[in-house]
Motif scaffolding. Sequence first.
Motif, PDB file in Angstrom:
ATOM      1  N   GLU A 169     -12.001 -25.384 -82.564  1.00  0.00           N
ATOM      2  CA  GLU A 169     -12.507 -24.631 -81.668  1.00  0.00           C
ATOM      3  C   GLU A 169     -13.875 -25.287 -80.701  1.00  0.00           C
ATOM      4  OE1 GLU A 169     -14.399 -20.786 -84.064  1.00  0.00           O
ATOM      5  OE2 GLU A 169     -12.247 -19.977 -84.297  1.00  0.00           O
ATOM      6  N   ILE A 170     -13.980 -25.863 -81.056  1.00  0.00           N
ATOM      7  CA  ILE A 170     -15.716 -26.238 -80.374  1.00  0.00           C
ATOM      8  C   ILE A 170     -14.431 -27.222 -79.100  1.00  0.00           C
ATOM      9  CG2 ILE A 170     -17.322 -27.886 -80.098  1.00  0.00           C
ATOM     10  CD1 ILE A 170     -18.293 -26.214 -82.325  1.00  0.00           C
ATOM     11  N   LEU A 171     -13.843 -28.222 -80.339  1.00  0.00           N
ATOM     12  CA  LEU A 171     -12.811 -29.395 -78.872  1.00  0.00           C
ATOM     13  C   LEU A 171     -11.676 -28.076 -77.738  1.00  0.00           C
ATOM     14  CD1 LEU A 171     -12.777 -32.552 -79.257  1.00  0.00           C
ATOM     15  CD2 LEU A 171     -10.838 -31.552 -80.973  1.00  0.00           C
ATOM     16  N   ASP A 172     -11.815 -27.590 -78.106  1.00  0.00           N
ATOM     17  CA  ASP A 172     -10.524 -26.776 -77.409  1.00  0.00           C
ATOM     18  C   ASP A 172     -12.214 -26.135 -75.805  1.00  0.00           C
ATOM     19  OD1 ASP A 172      -8.422 -25.421 -76.086  1.00  0.00           O
ATOM     20  OD2 ASP A 172      -9.426 -23.272 -77.509  1.00  0.00           O
ATOM     21  N   MET A 173     -13.536 -26.196 -76.760  1.00  0.00           N
ATOM     22  CA  MET A 173     -13.909 -25.100 -75.317  1.00  0.00           C
ATOM     23  C   MET A 173     -14.728 -26.433 -74.424  1.00  0.00           C
ATOM     24  SD  MET A 173     -17.749 -23.466 -76.123  1.00  0.00           S
ATOM     25  CE  MET A 173     -18.182 -24.741 -76.646  1.00  0.00           C
ATOM     26  N   ALA A 190     -12.939 -29.108 -74.241  1.00  0.00           N
ATOM     27  CA  ALA A 190     -12.043 -28.835 -73.281  1.00  0.00           C
ATOM     28  C   ALA A 190     -11.360 -28.471 -71.795  1.00  0.00           C
ATOM     29  CB  ALA A 190     -10.264 -29.242 -74.041  1.00  0.00           C
ATOM     30  N   LYS A 191     -11.572 -27.078 -72.271  1.00  0.00           N
ATOM     31  CA  LYS A 191     -11.893 -26.108 -71.071  1.00  0.00           C
ATOM     32  C   LYS A 191     -13.440 -25.820 -70.134  1.00  0.00           C
ATOM     33  CE  LYS A 191      -8.099 -22.979 -73.381  1.00  0.00           C
ATOM     34  NZ  LYS A 191      -8.189 -21.491 -74.130  1.00  0.00           N
ATOM     35  N   HIS A 192     -13.931 -26.464 -70.774  1.00  0.00           N
ATOM     36  CA  HIS A 192     -15.621 -26.429 -69.924  1.00  0.00           C
ATOM     37  C   HIS A 192     -16.430 -27.222 -70.064  1.00  0.00           C
ATOM     38  CE1 HIS A 192     -14.872 -22.105 -69.391  1.00  0.00           C
ATOM     39  NE2 HIS A 192     -14.163 -21.907 -71.026  1.00  0.00           N
ATOM     40  N   PRO A 193     -15.750 -28.353 -69.134  1.00  0.00           N
ATOM     41  CA  PRO A 193     -16.250 -29.887 -69.828  1.00  0.00           C
ATOM     42  C   PRO A 193     -18.516 -29.720 -69.382  1.00  0.00           C
ATOM     43  CG  PRO A 193     -14.716 -30.214 -67.971  1.00  0.00           C
ATOM     44  CD  PRO A 193     -14.999 -28.714 -68.430  1.00  0.00           C
ATOM     45  N   LEU A 194     -18.797 -31.149 -70.112  1.00  0.00           N
ATOM     46  CA  LEU A 194     -20.486 -30.390 -69.623  1.00  0.00           C
ATOM     47  C   LEU A 194     -20.344 -31.045 -68.671  1.00  0.00           C
ATOM     48  CD1 LEU A 194     -21.409 -32.018 -73.718  1.00  0.00           C
ATOM     49  CD2 LEU A 194     -21.716 -29.737 -72.605  1.00  0.00           C
ATOM     50  N   PRO A 195     -21.782 -30.302 -67.764  1.00  0.00           N
ATOM     51  CA  PRO A 195     -21.993 -30.894 -66.563  1.00  0.00           C
ATOM     52  C   PRO A 195     -22.483 -32.340 -66.723  1.00  0.00           C
ATOM     53  CG  PRO A 195     -23.214 -29.446 -67.154  1.00  0.00           C
ATOM     54  CD  PRO A 195     -22.642 -29.220 -68.452  1.00  0.00           C
ATOM     55  N   ALA A 196     -22.346 -32.923 -65.058  1.00  0.00           N
ATOM     56  CA  ALA A 196     -22.505 -34.448 -65.098  1.00  0.00           C
ATOM     57  C   ALA A 196     -23.915 -35.209 -65.779  1.00  0.00           C
ATOM     58  CB  ALA A 196     -21.838 -35.232 -64.164  1.00  0.00           C
ATOM     59  N   GLY A 197     -23.996 -35.689 -66.673  1.00  0.00           N
ATOM     60  CA  GLY A 197     -25.301 -36.719 -66.898  1.00  0.00           C
ATOM     61  C   GLY A 197     -25.866 -36.017 -67.972  1.00  0.00           C
ATOM     62  N   TYR A 198     -25.089 -34.686 -68.600  1.00  0.00           N
ATOM     63  CA  TYR A 198     -25.464 -34.292 -70.855  1.00  0.00           C
ATOM     64  C   TYR A 198     -24.292 -34.995 -71.211  1.00  0.00           C
ATOM     65  CZ  TYR A 198     -27.611 -30.557 -68.341  1.00  0.00           C
ATOM     66  OH  TYR A 198     -28.671 -29.984 -67.576  1.00  0.00           O
ATOM     67  N   VAL A 199     -24.304 -35.263 -72.570  1.00  0.00           N
ATOM     68  CA  VAL A 199     -23.731 -35.898 -73.704  1.00  0.00           C
ATOM     69  C   VAL A 199     -24.089 -35.161 -75.075  1.00  0.00           C
ATOM     70  CG1 VAL A 199     -23.477 -38.137 -74.464  1.00  0.00           C
ATOM     71  CG2 VAL A 199     -24.369 -38.462 -72.084  1.00  0.00           C
ATOM     72  N   ALA A 200     -22.883 -35.271 -75.331  1.00  0.00           N
ATOM     73  CA  ALA A 200     -23.367 -34.085 -76.906  1.00  0.00           C
ATOM     74  C   ALA A 200     -23.915 -34.919 -77.217  1.00  0.00           C
ATOM     75  CB  ALA A 200     -21.472 -33.702 -77.183  1.00  0.00           C
ATOM     76  N   ASP A 201     -24.617 -34.537 -78.782  1.00  0.00           N
ATOM     77  CA  ASP A 201     -25.005 -35.817 -79.562  1.00  0.00           C
ATOM     78  C   ASP A 201     -23.921 -36.374 -80.547  1.00  0.00           C
ATOM     79  OD1 ASP A 201     -28.120 -34.862 -78.966  1.00  0.00           O
ATOM     80  OD2 ASP A 201     -28.474 -33.464 -79.991  1.00  0.00           O
ATOM     81  N   ARG A 202     -23.216 -35.462 -81.472  1.00  0.00           N
ATOM     82  CA  ARG A 202     -22.046 -35.775 -81.578  1.00  0.00           C
ATOM     83  C   ARG A 202     -20.979 -34.832 -81.766  1.00  0.00           C
ATOM     84  NH1 ARG A 202     -20.420 -34.615 -87.910  1.00  0.00           N
ATOM     85  NH2 ARG A 202     -21.556 -33.155 -87.332  1.00  0.00           N
ATOM     86  N   PRO A 203     -20.105 -35.594 -81.268  1.00  0.00           N
ATOM     87  CA  PRO A 203     -18.994 -34.520 -80.591  1.00  0.00           C
ATOM     88  C   PRO A 203     -17.423 -34.512 -82.733  1.00  0.00           C
ATOM     89  CG  PRO A 203     -18.614 -36.976 -80.016  1.00  0.00           C
ATOM     90  CD  PRO A 203     -19.601 -36.725 -80.421  1.00  0.00           C
ATOM     91  N   PRO A 204     -17.008 -33.434 -81.990  1.00  0.00           N
ATOM     92  CA  PRO A 204     -16.279 -32.685 -83.077  1.00  0.00           C
ATOM     93  C   PRO A 204     -15.208 -33.964 -83.094  1.00  0.00           C
ATOM     94  CG  PRO A 204     -15.837 -31.199 -81.144  1.00  0.00           C
ATOM     95  CD  PRO A 204     -17.477 -32.405 -80.929  1.00  0.00           C
ATOM     96  N   ASP A 205     -15.611 -33.701 -84.049  1.00  0.00           N
ATOM     97  CA  ASP A 205     -13.961 -34.919 -85.217  1.00  0.00           C
ATOM     98  C   ASP A 205     -13.614 -33.892 -86.182  1.00  0.00           C
ATOM     99  OD1 ASP A 205     -12.441 -36.683 -85.776  1.00  0.00           O
ATOM    100  OD2 ASP A 205     -13.497 -37.879 -87.736  1.00  0.00           O
ATOM    101  N   PRO A 206     -13.001 -32.913 -85.725  1.00  0.00           N
ATOM    102  CA  PRO A 206     -11.860 -31.977 -86.486  1.00  0.00           C
ATOM    103  C   PRO A 206     -10.741 -32.762 -87.296  1.00  0.00           C
ATOM    104  CG  PRO A 206     -10.667 -31.861 -84.619  1.00  0.00           C
ATOM    105  CD  PRO A 206     -11.591 -33.219 -84.093  1.00  0.00           C
ATOM    106  N   TRP A 207     -10.088 -33.557 -87.151  1.00  0.00           N
ATOM    107  CA  TRP A 207      -9.265 -34.535 -87.908  1.00  0.00           C
ATOM    108  C   TRP A 207     -10.218 -35.191 -89.080  1.00  0.00           C
ATOM    109  CZ3 TRP A 207      -4.751 -33.075 -88.192  1.00  0.00           C
ATOM    110  CH2 TRP A 207      -3.946 -31.838 -87.085  1.00  0.00           C
TER     111      TRP A 207
END
Length: 92
Positions: free
Chosen positions: A35-39, A41-58
Motif C-alpha cells: 500500500e505504501i509503495l502504491d501510494m 507511486a501515485k503521489h510522489p514525494l516533493p522535490a528535495g524530500y527523500v524517504a528514510d527507507r523505501p518500502p521493500d514488500p518483496w
Amino acid sequence: MNIRRGLFRLWLVFAAAFAGLVAFVRYGRIARQFEILDMIAKHPLPAGYVADRPPDPWGEVWSALGLALGVPAAVFVSGVALLWVLRGFRKV
C-alpha cells in the motif's frame, strides 16, 4: 505400526500449520508495504524530500517464505538425523 510414516505425517501437518501461521502473521506487514509503495507511486514525494527507507514488500515476502519453509526443513532434517542415530542403537 510404522513410526517413520507417522512422524512424517505429523511433521507434514505441523509444517503446513506453521506456514499458515507465518502467512497470517506476516500478511498485514506485507500488505502495508504494498500500500505504501502504491501510494508513493501515485503521489510522489516533493522535490528535495527523500524517504528514510523505501518500502521493500518483496523483501518481506522472501523473508516470510524463508521462515515458513526454513524452519520446517530444519525440523525435518533434525528428525531424520535423530532417527538415524536411534537406529544405530538397535539390536542386530
